[in-house]
Motif scaffolding. Structure first.
Motif, PDB file in Angstrom:
ATOM      1  N   ALA A  97       0.844  -1.198   0.000  1.00  0.00           N
ATOM      2  CA  ALA A  97       0.000   0.000   0.000  1.00  0.00           C
ATOM      3  C   ALA A  97       0.878   1.246   0.000  1.00  0.00           C
ATOM      4  CB  ALA A  97      -0.903  -0.018   1.226  1.00  0.00           C
ATOM      5  N   GLY A 172      -9.497  -0.962  -0.516  1.00  0.00           N
ATOM      6  CA  GLY A 172      -8.376  -1.523   0.251  1.00  0.00           C
ATOM      7  C   GLY A 172      -8.709  -1.497   1.737  1.00  0.00           C
ATOM      8  N   SER A 173      -9.132  -0.310   2.207  1.00  0.00           N
ATOM      9  CA  SER A 173      -9.517  -0.153   3.612  1.00  0.00           C
ATOM     10  C   SER A 173     -10.969  -0.540   3.842  1.00  0.00           C
ATOM     11  CB  SER A 173      -9.336   1.313   4.036  1.00  0.00           C
ATOM     12  OG  SER A 173      -8.000   1.713   3.885  1.00  0.00           O
TER      13      SER A 173
HETATM   14  O1  LIG Z   1      -4.509   0.419   6.477  1.00  0.00           O
HETATM   15  C1  LIG Z   1      -3.668   0.302   5.582  1.00  0.00           C
HETATM   16  O2  LIG Z   1      -2.783   1.164   5.465  1.00  0.00           O
HETATM   17  C2  LIG Z   1      -3.698  -0.871   4.611  1.00  0.00           C
HETATM   18  C3  LIG Z   1      -3.904  -0.416   3.220  1.00  0.00           C
HETATM   19  C4  LIG Z   1      -5.240  -0.931   2.798  1.00  0.00           C
HETATM   20  C5  LIG Z   1      -5.679  -1.722   3.925  1.00  0.00           C
HETATM   21  N1  LIG Z   1      -4.827  -1.704   4.883  1.00  0.00           N
END
Ligand SMILES: O=C(O)[C@@H]1CCC=N1
Ligand SMILES: NC(=O)C1=CN([C@@H]2O[C@H](COP(=O)(O)OP(=O)(O)OC[C@H]3O[C@@H](n4cnc5c(N)ncnc54)[C@H](OP(=O)(O)O)[C@@H]3O)[C@@H](O)[C@H]2O)C=CC1
Length: 278
Positions: A97, A172-173
């Motif tokens: 990420a 992603g999150s």
């Molecule tokens: O929280 C984060 O930085 C990583 C990136 C996407 C999910 N988790």
């Protein structure tokens, strides 16, 4: 598909490897995994999936036509430095990420074909929503191979690299936002008198049903919402509270801030690399 060398043996690496094997996209002996130092973890993966494991990075790289970077972003420099002397022209896929293709290329000190991917943790059950972006060294065949690889752990969409911060902030999150919503529903259920297990079953089935309606009905979320909402009924009363508490604004701020954070992290990693490669 050719052999894949995986650098980093954590949860994301395992999700991808298990998806590739379960989906019969790759045989276990086409996958070779290495990490920094945790031998127990390598043994665990070898036992569970029958993949090859080694601490010898040279062996990993020399045997692989695709290299998957799956360490934490903070370990990107050390991770790439430990393999870069052996890399010739393999396709690099990174799930890190907030680490840009430019930063990855800069650490390698080579113009390699690089694909950046942003999966999410549902990869572990084959349900990730993944987006990938490629640099101009990546051939159409390579891009298709990457798509196939990530489709083994869910869906895969090709985007421009500039869109990956937004993807990180959204999908992603994203699982964490939905888990937080479920936690809130669990607290609410308790306050209106429903016991833990009963509430949990009702909440999970409600979410699963709504997700399937969104996928299969062909109707937009707003249409489905209206179908639930009787004039002057319970849903309208509940939704009025969400509107009064600025639910939509909170969600928009959440995704925007996560997107911004992804941009900040990307710049931070870029600066660190510039400083150490100067
Ligand atoms: O929280 C984060 O930085 C990583 C990136 C996407 C999910 N988790
Ligand atoms: N969690 C998420 O929702 C998402 C995560 N990602 C990305 O996935 C990546 C991996 O995350 P995750 O699987 O949770 O991480 P983990 O912490 O579970 O695993 C990290 C792995 O990297 C290894 N490692 C660390 N340094 C090096 C090095 N110098 N050389 C080789 N291997 C090294 C570690 O080895 P050892 O144990 O020996 O130290 C470990 O096996 C991250 O970059 C993250 O940004 C992407 C999308 C979503």
């Amino acid at each position: 598909m050719n052999k894949i060398g995986v650098i980093g043996a954590g949860s994301m690496a395992e999700a991808i490897v298990s998806g590739l094997i379960k989906g019969k996209l790759m045989a276990p002996d086409q996958i070779i995994i290495s990490n920094r130092s945790n031998s127990e973890r390598l043994f665990e993966l070898e036992t569970a999936y029958g993949v090859k494991v080694t601490h010898d990075k040279k062996e990993v790289i020399e045997q692989s036509s695709i290299i998957l970077l799956a360490m934490k972003p903070k370990d990107v420099e050390a991770g790439i430095n430990s393999i870069k002397d052996y890399v010739t022209n393999q396709l690099i896929i990174s799930v890190l990420a907030g680490v840009s293709i430019a930063t990855i290329s800069q650490i390698f000190e080579k113009d390699l074909p690089v694909v950046r991917a942003m999966p999410n943790t549902s990869a572990s059950i084959g349900k990730s929503a993944t987006a990938i972006a490629a640099n101009n060294k990546v051939t159409a065949d390579n891009l298709q191979a990457c798509k196939t690889l990530f489709e083994a752990i869910g869906s895969c969409t090709v985007v421009k690299e500039a869109q990956l911060d937004a993807v990180t902030g959204l999908s992603g999150s994203g699982p964490a936002y939905l888990y937080y919503f479920v936690e809130s529903l669990e607290k609410a259920a308790e306050e209106v008198g429903l016991e833990g297990q009963i509430a949990r079953e009702l909440i999970l089935q409600t979410i699963a049903g709504a997700a399937e309606m969104l996928t299969t009905s062909g109707k937009h979320a707003s249409v489905l919402r209206k179908e639930v909402t009787s004039p002057n009924g319970t849903t309208e009363a509940g939704l009025t509270m969400l509107k009064d508490k600025n639910f939509e604004e909170a969600v928009i701020s959440c995704v925007k801030r996560a997107t911004e954070r992804s941009e900040e992290l990307k710049e931070m990693f870029a600066k660190t690399v510039i400083n150490t490669t100067k």
